[in-house]
Design a protein around this motif. Structure first.
Motif, mmCIF file in Angstrom:
data_model
loop_
_atom_site.group_PDB
_atom_site.id
_atom_site.type_symbol
_atom_site.label_atom_id
_atom_site.label_comp_id
_atom_site.label_asym_id
_atom_site.label_seq_id
_atom_site.Cartn_x
_atom_site.Cartn_y
_atom_site.Cartn_z
ATOM 1 N N ASP A 32 0.767 -1.251 -0.169
ATOM 2 C CA ASP A 32 -0.023 -0.060 0.123
ATOM 3 C C ASP A 32 0.991 1.395 -0.063
ATOM 4 N N ASP A 33 1.968 1.026 0.749
ATOM 5 C CA ASP A 33 2.838 2.509 0.892
ATOM 6 C C ASP A 33 3.453 2.658 -0.559
ATOM 7 N N LEU A 34 3.903 1.561 -1.160
ATOM 8 C CA LEU A 34 4.547 1.882 -2.398
ATOM 9 C C LEU A 34 3.340 2.083 -3.531
ATOM 10 N N LEU A 35 2.303 1.717 -3.738
ATOM 11 C CA LEU A 35 1.221 2.298 -4.359
ATOM 12 C C LEU A 35 0.866 3.927 -4.049
ATOM 13 N N LEU A 36 0.849 4.050 -2.994
ATOM 14 C CA LEU A 36 0.580 5.442 -2.478
ATOM 15 C C LEU A 36 1.813 6.278 -3.037
ATOM 16 N N ILE A 37 3.214 5.815 -2.758
ATOM 17 C CA ILE A 37 4.053 6.972 -3.343
ATOM 18 C C ILE A 37 4.168 6.982 -4.972
ATOM 19 N N ASN A 38 3.982 5.857 -5.473
ATOM 20 C CA ASN A 38 4.007 5.782 -7.034
ATOM 21 C C ASN A 38 2.839 6.955 -7.454
ATOM 22 N N ALA A 39 1.489 6.611 -7.067
ATOM 23 C CA ALA A 39 0.425 7.319 -7.356
ATOM 24 C C ALA A 39 0.638 8.884 -7.176
ATOM 25 N N VAL A 40 1.123 9.212 -6.001
ATOM 26 C CA VAL A 40 1.280 10.700 -5.675
ATOM 27 C C VAL A 40 2.281 11.101 -6.675
ATOM 28 N N LEU A 41 3.558 10.606 -7.017
ATOM 29 C CA LEU A 41 4.306 11.056 -7.958
ATOM 30 C C LEU A 41 3.883 11.201 -9.270
ATOM 31 N N GLN A 42 2.911 10.162 -9.563
ATOM 32 C CA GLN A 42 2.233 10.395 -10.917
ATOM 33 C C GLN A 42 1.340 11.538 -11.150
ATOM 34 N N THR A 43 0.390 11.669 -10.055
ATOM 35 C CA THR A 43 -0.566 12.450 -10.255
ATOM 36 C C THR A 43 -0.601 14.059 -9.347
ATOM 37 N N THR A 44 0.331 14.113 -8.165
ATOM 38 C CA THR A 44 0.549 15.027 -7.197
ATOM 39 C C THR A 44 -0.994 15.566 -6.641
ATOM 40 N N ASP A 45 -1.866 14.457 -6.768
ATOM 41 C CA ASP A 45 -3.196 14.721 -6.198
ATOM 42 C C ASP A 45 -3.613 13.668 -5.357
ATOM 43 N N LEU A 46 -3.880 14.109 -4.234
ATOM 44 C CA LEU A 46 -4.528 12.716 -3.080
ATOM 45 C C LEU A 46 -5.966 12.216 -3.395
ATOM 46 N N SER A 56 -5.115 -2.660 -0.495
ATOM 47 C CA SER A 56 -5.532 -3.790 -0.278
ATOM 48 C C SER A 56 -6.636 -3.721 0.972
ATOM 49 N N CYS A 57 -7.038 -2.506 1.609
ATOM 50 C CA CYS A 57 -7.936 -2.169 2.368
ATOM 51 C C CYS A 57 -8.863 -0.835 1.885
ATOM 52 N N ARG A 58 -9.910 -0.565 2.220
ATOM 53 C CA ARG A 58 -10.606 0.403 1.808
ATOM 54 C C ARG A 58 -10.301 1.729 2.789
ATOM 55 N N PHE A 59 -9.539 2.525 2.384
ATOM 56 C CA PHE A 59 -8.997 3.708 3.147
ATOM 57 C C PHE A 59 -9.858 4.980 2.500
ATOM 58 N N THR A 60 -10.090 5.759 3.608
ATOM 59 C CA THR A 60 -11.006 7.158 3.498
ATOM 60 C C THR A 60 -9.784 8.161 2.980
ATOM 61 N N LEU A 61 -10.317 9.192 2.306
ATOM 62 C CA LEU A 61 -9.312 10.176 1.979
ATOM 63 C C LEU A 61 -8.613 10.778 2.973
ATOM 64 N N ARG A 62 -9.150 10.779 4.231
ATOM 65 C CA ARG A 62 -8.444 11.397 5.434
ATOM 66 C C ARG A 62 -7.457 10.432 5.943
ATOM 67 N N GLU A 63 -7.804 9.233 5.669
ATOM 68 C CA GLU A 63 -6.579 8.294 6.077
ATOM 69 C C GLU A 63 -5.674 8.508 5.231
ATOM 70 N N ILE A 64 -5.637 8.504 3.831
ATOM 71 C CA ILE A 64 -4.650 8.554 2.922
ATOM 72 C C ILE A 64 -3.913 9.805 3.208
ATOM 73 N N LYS A 65 -4.387 10.830 3.319
ATOM 74 C CA LYS A 65 -3.628 12.322 3.726
ATOM 75 C C LYS A 65 -2.875 12.126 4.917
ATOM 76 N N GLU A 66 -3.462 11.454 6.104
ATOM 77 C CA GLU A 66 -2.536 11.127 7.214
ATOM 78 C C GLU A 66 -1.467 10.186 6.959
ATOM 79 N N ARG A 67 -1.787 9.263 6.235
ATOM 80 C CA ARG A 67 -0.484 8.289 5.823
ATOM 81 C C ARG A 67 0.515 9.171 5.278
ATOM 82 N N TRP A 68 0.379 9.824 4.151
ATOM 83 C CA TRP A 68 1.144 10.625 3.351
ATOM 84 C C TRP A 68 1.722 11.390 4.294
ATOM 85 N N TYR A 69 1.645 12.038 5.003
ATOM 86 C CA TYR A 69 1.901 13.009 6.030
ATOM 87 C C TYR A 69 3.051 12.349 6.944
#
Length: 355
Positions: A32-46, A56-69
Motif C-alpha cells: 500500500d505504501d509503494l502504491l501510494l508513493i507511485n500514485a502521488v508521484l504520478q498525479t500529485t493529487d491525493l 488492500s484495504c478501503r481507506f478514506t481520503l482522510r486516512e490517505i492524507k494522514e498516511r502520506w504526511y
C-alpha cells in the motif's frame, strides 16, 4: 524485631511509539505504501489517488492524507515503512509499478491520437521512444493501447465530442420519473408477507442461475469477467469481442442479438450483465458479419445506438470497425475484431469468387 524487606519495584518499559502508530502500521501494508508513493508521484493529487488506486484495504481520503504526511514527517513510521518496502520481492515491486496511474502529461500525448485511426503497437512504441521522460518506466506499448481505448470509450480524445440526444428522446417516461423519487421519503414499513414472497422468489432465482450455469457451454456468446486492463486473447473461434467496464462478450457466430434478457425471452448478449439496462429494449440490435469480412450493427430498438458518438436511429444500420465505441443507453463498449481470423475469412471468400 523482624524487618520486612521493601517490595521490589518492577521496571515497566514504556513503548516509545503511541498506540495509534502501531495500529496504523498493522493496517497499512508495504504494498500500500509503494502504491501510494507511485500514485502521488504520478498525479500529485491525493484526491485522484483516493479515487483511482485500489489498496488492500478501503481507506478514506482522510486516512490517505494522514498516511502520506506520516511518511513525510514522522521519522518512526517513515523508517519502518522504508524497511518493509525494501524487503518486497522484485516481482511484487514490478507488479505494483505496472499499476501506476496515468499522469495528465501521459494522457495528453495519448489523446492526440485520432479516434478514427486504427493504431497498432508500433505507434505506441514510437511514442514511448520519443517521450521517455514523460511516460512511467513500467509503461509498455500494450498498456498504452489499452488506456487509449479507455480514453476513446469515454470520449476523452482531442477530436471527440459528446453529441446530444435527439429531441424526440427527451420525453420523461415512467421509469425516469421513478428514478427521481427520493427513497428516504418513502415509508419503510416491514411486511412479513412480502418478505416471505421475496424469500421464495430468491430461491427460484438461485435455481434458475444454477440451470443457466449448466447451459453455459451451449451459448453462442461467452461472457468473461474483466479483472484487469488486459487485452482479450482471441482464439480460432472468436470473431470479435464487445468489451465493457465489467464484462466482455465473445462473438463466436456470424450473427448475434443484443438486448435485455427476460424470463420469457433469451438473448445472445444480455447487456444487463454490464449495468442498468432497464432503458434497453429486449431486442435492441443485431451484429452481423458479412461474407466480405465487414461487421454491421442494426438498431431494432426504440432508443438510438451511438457508434463513435454518431447516433444510429431505429431501423438503420452502421459499419463497425476495430476499436469502435458502442454506446447503448449509457452503457459503453469497445468493439474489438480478431483481425487474423477475419483476414483468413476474406482470403477464403476471395478464392471462392475466383473459382
Amino acid at each position: 524485631m523482624v524487618l520486612n524487606p521493601a517490595p521490589l519495584t518492577k521496571r515497566v518499559k514504556k513503548s516509545k511509539q503511541p498506540l495509534h502508530i502501531t495500529k496504523d502500521l498493522g493496517r497499512w501494508k508495504p504494498t500500500d505504501d509503494l502504491l501510494l508513493i507511485n500514485a502521488v508521484l504520478q498525479t500529485t493529487d491525493l484526491t485522484s489517488v483516493h479515487l483511482g488506486v485500489k489498496f488492500s484495504c478501503r481507506f478514506t481520503l482522510r486516512e490517505i492524507k494522514e498516511r502520506w504526511y506520516a511518511l513525510l514527517y514522522d521519522p518512526v513510521i517513515s523508517k519502518l515503512a522504508w524497511q518493509a518496502m525494501r524487503q518486497l520481492h522484485p516481482e511484487a515491486i514490478a507488479a505494483i509499478q505496472s499499476k501506476a496511474l496515468f499522469s495528465q502529461a501521459e494522457e495528453a500525448l495519448l489523446a492526440k491520437i485520432g479516434s478514427t485511426s486504427q493504431p497498432k503497437l508500433d505507434v505506441f512504441q514510437e511514442l514511448l521512444s520519443k517521450h521517455p521522460n514523460v511516460f512511467h518506466p513500467s509503461r509498455s506499448p500494450k498498456s498504452l493501447l489499452v488506456h487509449w481505448q479507455l480514453l476513446k470509450q469515454y470520449y476523452l480524445l482531442d477530436d471527440q465530442s459528446v453529441q446530444p440526444l435527439p429531441k424526440g428522446d427527451q420525453v420523461l417516461n415512467f421509469s425516469d420519473a421513478e428514478q427521481m423519487v427520493d427513497d428516504v421519503k418513502l415509508k419503510d414499513s416491514r411486511d412479513e408477507v412480502l418478505e416471505h414472497e421475496l424469500m421464495i422468489s430468491d430461491r427460484h432465482q438461485k435455481r434458475e442461475i444454477r440451470q443457466l450455469e449448466q447451459e453455459l457451454p451451449r451459448w453462442q456468446v461467452l461472457v468473461d469477467s474483466i479483472t484487469g486492463m488486459s487485452m482479450p486473447d482471441f482464439d480460432n473461434q472468436t470473431l470479435a469481442a464487445l468489451r465493457g467496464r465489467m464484462v466482455r462478450y465473445l462473438m463466436r457466430s456470424r450473427e448475434i442479438t443484443l438486448g435485455r434478457a427476460t424470463k420469457d425471452k433469451q438473448i445472445d448478449v444480455d447487456l444487463s450483465l454490464e449495468g442498468p439496462a432497464w432503458k434497453i429494449s429486449r431486442k435492441q440490435g443485431i451484429i452481423k458479419l458479412k461474407n466480405n469480412g465487414d461487421f454491421f450493427i442494426a438498431n431494432e430498438g426504440r432508443r438510438p445506438i451511438y457508434i463513435d458518438g454518431r447516433p444510429v436511429l431505429s431501423g438503420n444500420k452502421w459499419k463497425l470497425n476495430n476499436n469502435s465505441v458502442v454506446e447503448i443507453a449509457g452503457l459503453r463498449f469497445v468493439f474489438l475484431i480478431n483481425l487474423d481470423l477475419i483476414s483468413l475469412i476474406k482470403a477464403e471468400a476471395a478464392k471462392m469468387t475466383q473459382q
